[in-house]
Design an enzyme around this catalytic site. Structure first.
Site, PDB file in Angstrom:
ATOM      1  N   ASP A   1      54.842 -59.435 -18.999  1.00 18.03           N
ATOM      2  CA  ASP A   1      55.160 -60.436 -19.639  1.00 18.03           C
ATOM      3  C   ASP A   1      55.084 -61.697 -18.644  1.00 18.03           C
ATOM      4  O   ASP A   1      54.913 -61.333 -17.265  1.00 18.03           O
ATOM      5  CB  ASP A   1      56.918 -60.387 -20.074  1.00 18.03           C
ATOM      6  CG  ASP A   1      57.355 -61.670 -20.281  1.00 18.03           C
ATOM      7  OD1 ASP A   1      57.097 -62.366 -20.993  1.00 18.03           O
ATOM      8  OD2 ASP A   1      58.689 -61.876 -19.540  1.00 18.03           O
TER       9      ASP A   1
ATOM     10  N   ASP B   1      61.565 -58.994 -19.698  1.00 21.87           N
ATOM     11  CA  ASP B   1      62.826 -59.362 -19.389  1.00 21.87           C
ATOM     12  C   ASP B   1      63.770 -59.790 -20.777  1.00 21.87           C
ATOM     13  O   ASP B   1      64.954 -59.984 -20.731  1.00 21.87           O
ATOM     14  CB  ASP B   1      63.048 -60.533 -18.384  1.00 21.87           C
ATOM     15  CG  ASP B   1      62.554 -61.705 -19.028  1.00 21.87           C
ATOM     16  OD1 ASP B   1      63.053 -62.760 -18.959  1.00 21.87           O
ATOM     17  OD2 ASP B   1      61.448 -61.857 -19.513  1.00 21.87           O
ATOM     18  N   SER B   2      63.074 -59.956 -21.670  1.00 22.62           N
ATOM     19  CA  SER B   2      63.729 -60.630 -22.887  1.00 22.62           C
ATOM     20  C   SER B   2      63.476 -59.737 -24.365  1.00 22.62           C
ATOM     21  O   SER B   2      62.619 -59.010 -24.294  1.00 22.62           O
ATOM     22  CB  SER B   2      63.258 -61.993 -23.220  1.00 22.62           C
ATOM     23  OG  SER B   2      63.561 -63.036 -22.131  1.00 22.62           O
TER      24      SER B   2
ATOM     25  N   THR C   1      52.669 -62.151 -23.596  1.00 20.68           N
ATOM     26  CA  THR C   1      53.370 -63.533 -23.561  1.00 20.68           C
ATOM     27  C   THR C   1      53.749 -64.159 -24.756  1.00 20.68           C
ATOM     28  O   THR C   1      52.970 -64.029 -25.628  1.00 20.68           O
ATOM     29  CB  THR C   1      52.711 -64.440 -22.449  1.00 20.68           C
ATOM     30  OG1 THR C   1      53.645 -65.571 -22.385  1.00 20.68           O
ATOM     31  CG2 THR C   1      51.572 -65.071 -22.809  1.00 20.68           C
TER      32      THR C   1
ATOM     33  N   LYS D   1      54.851 -57.945 -29.605  1.00 27.51           N
ATOM     34  CA  LYS D   1      54.152 -57.543 -28.524  1.00 27.51           C
ATOM     35  C   LYS D   1      53.621 -56.273 -28.293  1.00 27.51           C
ATOM     36  O   LYS D   1      52.360 -55.899 -27.688  1.00 27.51           O
ATOM     37  CB  LYS D   1      54.720 -57.916 -27.084  1.00 27.51           C
ATOM     38  CG  LYS D   1      55.000 -59.416 -26.619  1.00 27.51           C
ATOM     39  CD  LYS D   1      55.690 -59.536 -25.457  1.00 27.51           C
ATOM     40  CE  LYS D   1      55.771 -61.175 -24.988  1.00 27.51           C
ATOM     41  NZ  LYS D   1      56.660 -61.155 -23.735  1.00 27.51           N
TER      42      LYS D   1
END
Length: 248
Positions: A11, A196-197, A45, A173
């Site tokens: 990411d 992270d998300s 991303t 993703k």
């Protein structure tokens, strides 16, 4: 060299990039070393290609890329492999919901970025990749989420605790990285995925090694196999040095 992990899926915002949107020199050095040792490094991303590619160029990556949360997979820079589009009628509905709630919103078409200050006059005839809302107010964000779930046909994640990101149902993703694995002749068990998300959650759950950054949302940390240092503390270096190249 016979390594357990062959593909590093990174990411960008909050993971590869520090809060100043730069890649630390130490991280650059270790990514280039991983590539030198035969590891595929793939940017994965929520950004569109044009916002992600300059970083791939900086890192001298020529491997596939996953952009717009999986709505686009690139075989190589500027060579599109697969694209998944949102139903334009759903985009029109999501726009109406944004106006109704007063939330900030944005949307990526294949051609460009639109937002509340510059919306598209002809929604029906555009090819849409992703729609997003930002709402600091928890109640407003929850109301939007409930309505989105009622619409159906949508994959709902976030890239920060105060936003919602919407892709076509079943596109994320993880589906993007699976496509990359097909291109490279690899299996998901050979993937290290870092994020992270919530838009990283599916790939972290399905990769051979799922890694959450120290600054990750708690749900992501709970689901990851491993939590490393934050994006401002070279967490990616830790992943490469201690978990990918460790056998070398």
């Amino acid at each position: 060299m016979n390594r357990k992990y062959r593909l590093l899926a990174l990411d960008m915002d909050g993971t590869l990039l520090q809060d100043d949107h730069e890649v630390s020199p130490e991280t650059v050095r270790w990514i280039k070393e991983a590539v030198r040792q035969g590891i595929h490094v793939c940017l994965s991303t929520g950004r569109p290609f044009q916002d992600a590619y300059p970083y791939a160029k900086q890192l001298e990556l020529t491997t596939p890329m996953v952009t717009v949360n999986g709505s686009e997979v690139w075989r190589a820079p500027y060579e599109l492999y697969r694209r998944s589009l949102l139903d334009s009628k759903l985009v029109a509905e999501m726009h109406e919901l944004a106006v109704e709630t007063g939330a900030w919103f944005w949307a990526y078409s294949v051609e460009r970025l639109y937002n509340r200050e510059n919306w598209c006059e002809d929604v029906e005839n555009q090819e849409w990749l992703k729609f997003g809302y930002t709402a600091e107010d928890d109640e407003v964000r929850h109301r939007i989420l409930m309505r989105l779930q009622d619409m159906g046909g949508l994959e709902i994640t976030n890239s920060s605790p105060v936003n919602l990101e919407i892709n076509p149902l079943g596109v994320n993703k993880a589906t993007g990285i699976k496509q990359v694995c097909e291109l490279l002749g690899l299996d998901m068990s050979q993937v290290v995925a870092v994020g992270d998300s919530l838009n990283d959650l599916a790939v972290i759950q399905q990769a051979g090694l799922g890694v959450a950054m120290g600054n990750a949302q708690q749900t992501v940390k709970d689901e990851a196999d491993l939590v490393v240092a934050s994006n401002n503390e070279n967490g990616i270096v830790e992943v490469i040095r201690d978990h990918i190249l460790i056998e070398g």
